[in-house]
Design an enzyme around this catalytic site. Sequence first.
Site, PDB file in Angstrom:
ATOM      1  NE  ARG A  10       7.247   7.440   6.389  1.00  0.00           N
ATOM      2  CZ  ARG A  10       6.578   6.691   5.517  1.00  0.00           C
ATOM      3  NH1 ARG A  10       7.212   6.070   4.534  1.00  0.00           N
ATOM      4  NH2 ARG A  10       5.281   6.540   5.612  1.00  0.00           N
TER       5      ARG A  10
ATOM      6  CE  LYS B 233       3.222   9.744   4.698  1.00  0.00           C
ATOM      7  NZ  LYS B 233       2.857   9.894   3.296  1.00  0.00           N
TER       8      LYS B 233
ATOM      9  CD  GLU C  62       8.019   9.400  -3.754  1.00  0.00           C
ATOM     10  OE1 GLU C  62       7.914   8.412  -3.032  1.00  0.00           O
ATOM     11  OE2 GLU C  62       8.000  10.565  -3.334  1.00  0.00           O
TER      12      GLU C  62
HETATM   13  N1  PMP Z   1       5.847   8.040  -1.603  1.00  0.00           N
HETATM   14  C1  PMP Z   1       4.990   8.981  -1.185  1.00  0.00           C
HETATM   15  C2  PMP Z   1       5.137  10.366  -1.701  1.00  0.00           C
HETATM   16  C3  PMP Z   1       3.974   8.647  -0.274  1.00  0.00           C
HETATM   17  O1  PMP Z   1       3.123   9.570   0.149  1.00  0.00           O
HETATM   18  C4  PMP Z   1       3.870   7.301   0.172  1.00  0.00           C
HETATM   19  C5  PMP Z   1       2.761   6.927   1.112  1.00  0.00           C
HETATM   20  N2  PMP Z   1       3.072   7.259   2.431  1.00  0.00           N
HETATM   21  C6  PMP Z   1       4.794   6.363  -0.295  1.00  0.00           C
HETATM   22  C7  PMP Z   1       5.771   6.772  -1.178  1.00  0.00           C
HETATM   23  C8  PMP Z   1       4.765   4.952   0.161  1.00  0.00           C
HETATM   24  O2  PMP Z   1       5.208   4.874   1.483  1.00  0.00           O
HETATM   25  P1  PMP Z   1       4.613   3.812   2.505  1.00  0.00           P
HETATM   26  O3  PMP Z   1       4.903   2.470   1.959  1.00  0.00           O
HETATM   27  O4  PMP Z   1       5.308   4.088   3.780  1.00  0.00           O
HETATM   28  O5  PMP Z   1       3.138   4.068   2.558  1.00  0.00           O
END
Ligand code: PMP
Length: 288
Positions: A52, A151, A184
Amino acid sequence: MGLKVWINGSLVDQADAKISVFDHGLLYGDGVFEGIRVYSSKIFELDAHLRRLYESAKVLRLDIGMMQKKLAEETEKTVKANNIIDGYIRLVVTRGVGDLGLNPFLCEKAQIIIIADNIQLYPEELYENGVTVITACTIRNHPLAIPPQVKSLNYLNNILAKIEAIDAGVPEAIMFNHEGFVAEATGDNVFTVRNGIIYTPPIQAGSLEGITRGVVMRIAGEEGIEVVEKNLTRFDLYIAEELFLTGTAAEVVGIVEIDGRQIADGKPGEITKRLSKKFFDYAHGRSK
Ligand code: PMP
């Protein structure tokens, strides 16, 4: 004793881990990052997180300047140097030192930072009692802006939504996209349950493709629970039989109230609890 931080190819005391004020990560939020867990001295889903990271960097035309395999090794090294058993890694790649203009290609080279620290675990009651959330006014980015799947070091939409949550006295806020569909939470992915089926927004609805989301979807499948990726509206959240969040820090946590509407009997639901336990066992290496 302070932490050892990996920066510029070496491990230095945290007090000496410094970056230039001309770094475009600071000046423009130009960079990418990852948050990764360490469980029982093992880095959780490192390859997926690195993938990622490199994909995010590719979209921004940011050359990390190090092979993924080498970055994995340096990350392992940093975890060992700090004797992290159960902890959290923050991997940051900035565009590096440039001038005061926007041009990223005038920056010398990407700046890589690896921080491995112990983790402040969420209180046990949070998992037993679940959390209350609100829906945020601040929306996720339009897909033609910085793609929401990247990200990046620019988290300001999510920070504004988080401020909305804090103002409302709750820990999380759920964000929508520009079309009004659920995307989300500010740092977690969102799931609902209805008639025994799990629903979650497709990534194209404006969410980050969470690593925890992927693992939880796989575990749900193994448990024989159907998971459907589908656009969801505020209505779907309000009438859900169960609602839960997934993320690196939170793992799997139930939502029991949203915008003043209680979810089911106000306790985390059965499917949420089952997945939360299965995820915990998997992450801690107690199942395959
Ligand atoms: N959405 C956002 C905006 C985030 O910052 C995160 C944390 N990284 C997640 C979802 C969850 O992703 P992950 O399970 O990879 O931590």
